[in-house]
Write an enzyme that holds these catalytic residues in place. Structure first.
Site, PDB file in Angstrom:
ATOM      1  N   GLN A 175       0.857  -1.211   0.028  1.00 48.95           N
ATOM      2  CA  GLN A 175      -0.065   0.062  -0.055  1.00 48.95           C
ATOM      3  C   GLN A 175       0.903   1.276   0.141  1.00 48.95           C
ATOM      4  O   GLN A 175       0.325   2.489   0.066  1.00 48.95           O
ATOM      5  CB  GLN A 175      -0.908  -0.017   1.121  1.00 48.95           C
ATOM      6  CG  GLN A 175      -1.661  -1.223   1.277  1.00 48.95           C
ATOM      7  CD  GLN A 175      -2.784  -1.311   2.540  1.00 48.95           C
ATOM      8  OE1 GLN A 175      -2.635  -2.318   3.299  1.00 48.95           O
ATOM      9  NE2 GLN A 175      -3.115  -0.231   3.051  1.00 48.95           N
TER      10      GLN A 175
ATOM     11  N   GLU B 268     -13.049   4.219   5.690  1.00 51.56           N
ATOM     12  CA  GLU B 268     -13.088   3.359   6.742  1.00 51.56           C
ATOM     13  C   GLU B 268     -13.972   3.552   7.999  1.00 51.56           C
ATOM     14  O   GLU B 268     -14.270   2.885   8.701  1.00 51.56           O
ATOM     15  CB  GLU B 268     -11.742   3.504   7.445  1.00 51.56           C
ATOM     16  CG  GLU B 268     -10.330   3.130   6.514  1.00 51.56           C
ATOM     17  CD  GLU B 268      -9.093   3.745   6.914  1.00 51.56           C
ATOM     18  OE1 GLU B 268      -9.060   4.920   7.365  1.00 51.56           O
ATOM     19  OE2 GLU B 268      -7.977   2.932   6.623  1.00 51.56           O
TER      20      GLU B 268
ATOM     21  N   ARG C 292      -8.823  -1.910   8.258  1.00 54.14           N
ATOM     22  CA  ARG C 292      -9.524  -0.886   7.526  1.00 54.14           C
ATOM     23  C   ARG C 292      -9.943   0.445   8.395  1.00 54.14           C
ATOM     24  O   ARG C 292     -11.036   0.632   8.571  1.00 54.14           O
ATOM     25  CB  ARG C 292     -10.850  -1.403   7.031  1.00 54.14           C
ATOM     26  CG  ARG C 292     -11.393  -0.699   6.010  1.00 54.14           C
ATOM     27  CD  ARG C 292     -12.640  -1.291   5.480  1.00 54.14           C
ATOM     28  NE  ARG C 292     -13.309  -0.420   4.528  1.00 54.14           N
ATOM     29  CZ  ARG C 292     -14.001  -0.927   3.216  1.00 54.14           C
ATOM     30  NH1 ARG C 292     -14.159  -2.280   3.154  1.00 54.14           N
ATOM     31  NH2 ARG C 292     -14.594  -0.029   2.433  1.00 54.14           N
ATOM     32  N   CYS C 293      -8.966   1.016   9.017  1.00 59.25           N
ATOM     33  CA  CYS C 293      -9.278   1.888  10.130  1.00 59.25           C
ATOM     34  C   CYS C 293      -7.885   2.656  10.107  1.00 59.25           C
ATOM     35  O   CYS C 293      -6.930   2.121   9.959  1.00 59.25           O
ATOM     36  CB  CYS C 293      -9.642   1.444  11.370  1.00 59.25           C
ATOM     37  SG  CYS C 293      -8.760   1.831  12.878  1.00 59.25           S
TER      38      CYS C 293
END
Lengths: 156, 788
Positions: free
Chosen positions: B222, B742, B372-373
């Site tokens: 990423q 998110e 996802r945060c």
């Protein structure tokens, strides 16, 4: 061992180890990389292809089991430059994000709609429950399948 | 908000169909494992069967006898190059391959290099490792007890398993507020280990070209630029320098935080390629992915909340044990070992707060990355939302009314929180009211009362979360010293088409589409005429990558700023072409026209052509710009979620009957994509709330290490999400946008947990930790006298 099979209408032959998984034949030997691998336990469905019209998880079959048979992968959905209604539906309804589960979702849905042309939402949810998606929350995948079902009903 | 551009231009506010989709729906994406190079070798990894053991011996003889196996790589081999340890992003150290001992089950022990995937796996299966088991520590509380075995014996002078202590806020003022409080509530909340489980696992192909000395790595990352710099810093001593390293992050099959860290497999593949001069592919399988890659959460939280007699919240106090596994390999900004956990005052106007977090080593895999945060924000939101609900129930005030009473009010923004954050904008009551109206909240409460009278267990749960995303301002935010700016470089070609490159990397978020829309908005060039590229460090400008919902807040802002630089130059060119002063020109998307004479105009395409064919004397040719955007503040998306559950008293099963999500991410670039992000985020909120957990038995054996028992929700368990939004623009972001990927993952678990506790409160249940499994609920019901 020698295998002969037809994938997306094209004949292929290969000399493979008996233990070679069908998904590895498709991806690594025949280089059709639209079919993906997402788990080791037949849960995720990213590797789903059609074997004699039935949706199967190609990570759980040996290549030799497909010998002499007809296969279809995601690469075979588009015919003469025309997308399959499911491909259209997934684009129209935002039924994909990272795209990794998409080929498996498409192939499962193709086989499903052929047998169930007028599915309810629950039918669709059950039909795709062997295919995991981590991005979409399934809402738009269901809509994409409904979109395609309507298009197929309309004779598109 | 009405779009400013036409549908043909496709700027902000248009639900443009995604540019990515034509390749994905044809199976023509290129993910890492799709790359196949001539002469490529394959790597498979031998993993530890023990959670803590000395390595007595590694016998490679049988593996080397397998046809196709070329080498077995061990820690001793890497130690010759000082590559057996590597630094983590949190300045701790992690083994690439062990020399002395293993620290968790499934840790990398050796790697087999072979000419085919199958030969490598065959080889890995017959590498014989002799272990001498050591005492295992799995519980972080026990890890801190006196006399607990010290795990990091590699660290000289390390006498315990405590990693760091971190605290924030005013302790004395907080303690005083608790002493003076009329009501306090206290709860132990555990947020268990979970795993992002992107459907594509991690892997790479490392290709070291011995002739020009260049290393190219196709990699599931990423953050390709940061990875390049890390590789150069770590492996400079063996001759890898940054201009000879190219990281390519191709199509990524989901990231969610799990593709930020550097895993040992990548490093071993690079080392193997450098040594052999051949391309080396390493692709992990699902069990390796779940058992060894970075976990999320594992926070043992004790929270206390204080209120005065009128039900006005006054103070929050939190103590947390953070189980990091055997090394701190989290991916937080360097200054914040517990991430942004101190956003835990949430949406509420609290005057005092104090937070303490202690990092602990255990015999588990490293991680502490996000799921996802944004950094530890779900931990913060879950805590405050559970505690606020607990207080509301304790005071017998409706949880919606209680929230309304305690929210930060719209007129308080920009709002300085008790823990020092400056919230940019918000209208929390607006979002909650919309959610209540959408779901007919008052009716639901009546229905609940009626059902309860019949002995049915129905619950309504609310979560009114505030997120903190878009890291971040360079004053406070860096990773290994790299400031957390991000970038956009745009070049407009002579015929008015453009290419734009970014320092971020999409993993499904749809950057190719949304970035093109931002540029279309700012330049009036149709989005379809703008090619967006990311992920190749040889071509893209430097950036810190995509995680923590930072793409729109940071790189999206860079796109707007770069486009405005292009527009400024185009204005000069238009003035030159129209023979007027710049000030006499009026801009509307795609066109400069002369004030008072609208028929005299030049399009952005005219200006682009002139930039290469008829530019003014004294001006450089070309039409391009770059922006490295350093955000002045973070952005604070928020929302209110309401969940209705039915609990089966017989089986303990929780069914989510309805779930309404009202999100506010500021101005919206592509409504279709935003809604898709919320759908996905909600499902990744449902997952840990009801299903997912990776736990360990007392011997450190992993439970939940495959999709057989790590339960990723399918379409059947996932409810039909009902979504909506309010719009409160960010005042400091050039587009007023905030980021959305998110929010739902952060906000959803608390709504579900609150709904379950709401269903069981009258029985005496005060709290239940996630995942709320049927077994857990069944046991609670029996403990509280329900026989079903």
């Amino acid at each position: 061992m020698q295998v002969q099979l037809t994938i997306n209408g094209e004949k292929h032959e290969a000399d493979v180890e008996p233990r070679l998984l069908l998904v590895h034949l498709i991806r690594d030997v025949l280089r059709l990389t639209g079919t993906h691998i997402g788990c080791d336990t037949t849960h995720c469905g990213a590797c789903t292809v059609l074997l004699e019209g039935r949706a199967v998880k190609s990570c759980t079959l040996f290549a030799v089991q497909a010998s002499g048979k007809q296969l279809m992968t995601v690469e075979g959905l588009e015919q003469d430059g025309k997308l399959h209604p499911l491909q259209e539906g997934f684009m129209a309804e935002h039924g994909l994000q990272c795209g990794y589960c998409t080929p498996g979702m498409l192939m499962t849905s193709v086989a499903f709609l052929e047998k169930h042309p007028k599915p309810s939402e629950d039918d669709i949810r059950r039909a795709i429950s062997g295919n995991l998606c981590r991005c979409t929350g399934y809402v738009n995948i269901v809509k994409a399948v409904q979109h395609a079902a309507a298009a197929l009903q309309g004779g598109a | 908000m009405e779009p400013r551009t036409t549908a043909d231009v496709g700027g902000m506010g248009h639900s443009l169909k995604r540019k990515e989709d034509p390749r994905f729906i044809r199976g023509r994406g290129t993910y890492v494992d799709d790359v196949q190079l001539p002469g490529m070798l394959y790597l498979d990894i031998v993993r530890s069967t023990h959670a803590h053991a000395k390595i007595v011996k590694i016998d490679s003889a049988k593996a080397l006898a397998v046809p196709g196996v070329l080498a077995v790589i061990t820690g001793a081999d890497l130690a010759k190059y000082n590559l057996h340890w590597m630094p983590t992003l949190m300045s701790d150290t992690q083994m690439v391959l062990p020399v002395e001992k293993v620290m968790y089950q499934a840790q990398e022990v050796a790697a087999v290099l072979a000419t085919s995937r199958y030969a490598a796996a065959d080889g890995a299966a017959v590498v014989e490792v002799e272990y001498d088991p050591l005492p295992v520590v799995v519980d972080p509380r026990k890890a801190l007890e006196p006399g607990a075995p010290v795990l990091r014996t590699d660290k000289k002078d390390k006498k315990d398993n405590h990693i760091w202590h971190w605290e924030w806020g005013e302790k004395a003022a907080t303690d005083r507020a608790f002493t003076e409080a009329a009501v306090t509530v206290k709860e132990n909340i555990y947020l268990p280990r979970i795993h992002v489980a992107s459907i594509e696992t991690c892997g790479c192909i490392a290709h070291f070209d011995k002739i020009d000395g260049k290393l190219t790595v196709w990699m599931t990352t990423q953050a390709p630029h940061a990875i390049r710099t890390v590789f150069a810093l770590v492996a400079g001593h063996v001759g890898l320098t940054e201009h000879k390293i190219r990281i390519i992050s191709p199509d990524i099959g989901g990231g969610f935080g799990g593709k930020v860290p550097v895993y040992p497999g990548y490093v071993i593949a690079v080392a193997a390629s450098v040594l052999t001069g051949k391309p080396v592919k390493w692709i992990e399988d699902r069990m390796e992915n779940l058992q060894a890659d970075s976990f999320a959460r594992d926070y043992h939280i004790t929270a206390e909340l204080a209120a005065n007699k009128d039900g006005k919240l006054t103070a929050l106090r939190i103590k947390t044990l953070a189980d990091h596994g055997y090394t701190d390999a989290a991916a937080n900004p360097s200054k914040f070992p517990a991430g942004l956990f101190h956003v835990c005052t949430g949406s509420y106007d609290l005057k005092a707060a104090h937070v303490e977090v202690d990092g602990v080593y255990t015999n588990k895999p490293p991680g502490g990355i996000a799921y996802r945060c944004s950094f530890r924000v779900t931990e913060a939101v879950h805590t405050i939302e559970r505690m606020v609900d607990l207080m509301a129930h304790q005071l017998d005030i409706d949880p919606a009314e209680f929230r309304m009473k305690n929210f930060v009010k719209p007129e308080q923004f920009p709002y300085k929180s008790a823990l020092g954050w400056e919230y940019d904008s918000g209208n929390y009551a607006g979002a909650l009211q919309k959610a209540m109206d959408t779901i007919s909240y008052a009716e639901l409460r009546k229905e609940q009362a009626a059902r309860r009278a019949r002995g049915e267990l129905m619950g309504i749960g609310i979560s009114s979360f505030t997120e903190i995303v878009g890291a971040g301002p360079s004053k406070h935010f860096d990773i290994l010293g790299l400031k957390m700016f991000d970038s956009c470089e745009i070049r407009v070609h002579p015929t008015g088409k453009a290419i734009a490159r970014f320092g971020t990397k999409s993993q499904g978020q749809g950057h190719e589409t949304t970035y093109a829309q931002i540029l279309a908005e700012e330049l009036g060039i149709p989005a379809r005429d703008i090619q967006v590229e990311e992920g190749d460090t040889d071509t893209a400008p430097y950036g810190l990558g995509t995680y923590a919902s930072r793409s729109t807040p940071v790189a999206g802002a860079a796109a707007a700023v770069a486009a405005r630089k292009v527009r400024d130059k185009a204005r000069k060119i238009a003035a030159h072409l129209l023979e007027v002063a710049e000030d006499d020109l009026v801009w509307e998307p795609g066109k400069f026209s002369v004030k008072g004479a609208p028929s005299q105009s030049k399009t952005i395409q005219d200006c682009a052509f002139a930039a290469y064919t008829n530019h003014p004397q004294g001006m450089e040719a070309g039409l391009e710009a770059v922006s490295y955007y350093d955000p002045p503040n973070l952005t604070y998306p928020f929302g209110s979620y309401i969940c209705v559950v039915d609990v089966d008293a017989g089986t303990g099963e929780v069914k989510v009957r309805r779930f309404v999500a009202i999100d506010d991410c500021g101005n919206i670039i592509n409504p279709m994509i935003v809604q898709g992000q919320v759908h996905g985020g909600l499902t990744m909120g449902l997952a840990p709330a009801l299903f997912e957990e990776i736990s360990y038995d007392e011997h450190g054996n992993v439970q939940g290490g495959s999709f057989i028992d790590y339960l990723v929700p399918t379409a059947v368990e996932t409810p039909k999400w009902e979504t909506g939004h309010t719009i409160t623009p960010s005042p400091h972001h050039p587009l007023g946008a905030k980021g959305v990927g998110e929010s739902a993952t952060v906000g959803a678990p608390a709504a579900i947990a609150n709904a379950v506790v709401d269903a069981l409160w009258h029985l005496g249940v005060r709290h239940v930790d996630i995942p709320i499994t049927p077994a857990k609920v069944w046991k609670l019901l029996r403990e509280h006298g329900v026989r079903g």
